[in-house]
Structures are given as C-alpha cells and as structure tokens.
Design an enzyme around this catalytic site. Structure first.
Site, PDB file in Angstrom:
ATOM      1  N   SER A  73      -9.379  -6.807   4.449  1.00 15.17           N
ATOM      2  CA  SER A  73      -7.953  -7.306   3.827  1.00 15.17           C
ATOM      3  C   SER A  73      -8.118  -8.338   2.908  1.00 15.17           C
ATOM      4  CB  SER A  73      -6.851  -7.769   5.120  1.00 15.17           C
ATOM      5  OG  SER A  73      -5.930  -8.195   4.568  1.00 15.17           O
ATOM      6  N   CYS A  74      -7.139  -8.716   1.849  1.00 17.74           N
ATOM      7  CA  CYS A  74      -7.611  -9.450   0.942  1.00 17.74           C
ATOM      8  C   CYS A  74      -5.892 -10.305   0.700  1.00 17.74           C
ATOM      9  CB  CYS A  74      -8.223  -9.094   0.005  1.00 17.74           C
ATOM     10  SG  CYS A  74      -7.503  -7.716  -1.166  1.00 17.74           S
ATOM     11  N   LYS A  75      -5.711 -10.328  -0.437  1.00 14.62           N
ATOM     12  CA  LYS A  75      -4.225 -10.477  -0.922  1.00 14.62           C
ATOM     13  C   LYS A  75      -3.520  -9.223  -1.374  1.00 14.62           C
ATOM     14  CE  LYS A  75      -1.225 -13.408  -3.719  1.00 14.62           C
ATOM     15  NZ  LYS A  75      -1.088 -14.441  -4.851  1.00 14.62           N
TER      16      LYS A  75
END
Length: 110
Positions: A73-75
């Site tokens: 996951s990231c932004k």
C-alpha cells in the site's frame, strides 16, 4: 490486486503481510493502516533481501516466505504497484498491490 475488504481483514490473517511503502513523514501526516509494516519503497529491495533474523529484528515480524501473501500500500496505488512488481522480481509469488491504498482506506473509514 488487493481489495479494501482484504486489507481490512489483514489483522485476522497472521500469515499475510501488509507493507506500507510510504515515507515515514507521510505516515505521520495521515496515519497508518492497521497491522501494516512500514518499509519505504526506496528501502524495500534491501529489506526483502535481509537475512531472516535481521528482518525479524528490524521489522518485528518474521521475514515472509516466498509464497506468503504480500500486499503493498502507499498513498494512491502507484508506489504499491511498483513495490509488488519489485517483490515479484525478487521471487515472491503472491505479491499484490492495494490499488486504492491510503486514499481509498481513508474514504471508507469516514
């Protein structure tokens, strides 16, 4: 691709790994996903190549097996996709990105 429901259920599946590849400063601004391990994308290759005992000492969890489910996951999903591709090239067979990442998580938590 991983779904919001799958990511939300991660705490109930100790055999799965959720890696947040955002930088630490981003986590301080927004918050963290439950049960996630923060490894910034720039450090991911090094982290996944660490010896088992060093990984466990550094991240507080056993190093994932090559067939473990790894969710990144990231932004907004871009870095997560790159992280999943990187993990795949390192031999991890069940690496996938959470396309919605923090943006979707935050929206669905409201």
């Amino acid at each position: 691709m991983a779904t919001y429901e799958e990511v939300k259920d991660i705490p109930n599946h100790p055999d799965k790994y959720l890696f947040d590849v955002r930088n630490e400063s981003e986590l301080k601004e927004t918050g963290v996903l439950p049960a996630s391990i923060n490894i910034p994308l720039t450090e991911l290759e090094k982290a996944l190549n660490l010896p088992d005992e060093v990984f466990a000492q550094t991240y507080g969890r056993e190093k994932p097996a090559v067939d473990a489910v790894l969710i990144f996951s990231c932004k907004a999903g871009g870095r997560a996709a790159r992280a999943a591709n990187l993990a795949s090239t390192l031999g991890f067979t069940n690496a996938k990105a959470y396309a919605g990442s923090w943006t979707e998580w935050q929206a669905k938590q409201s």
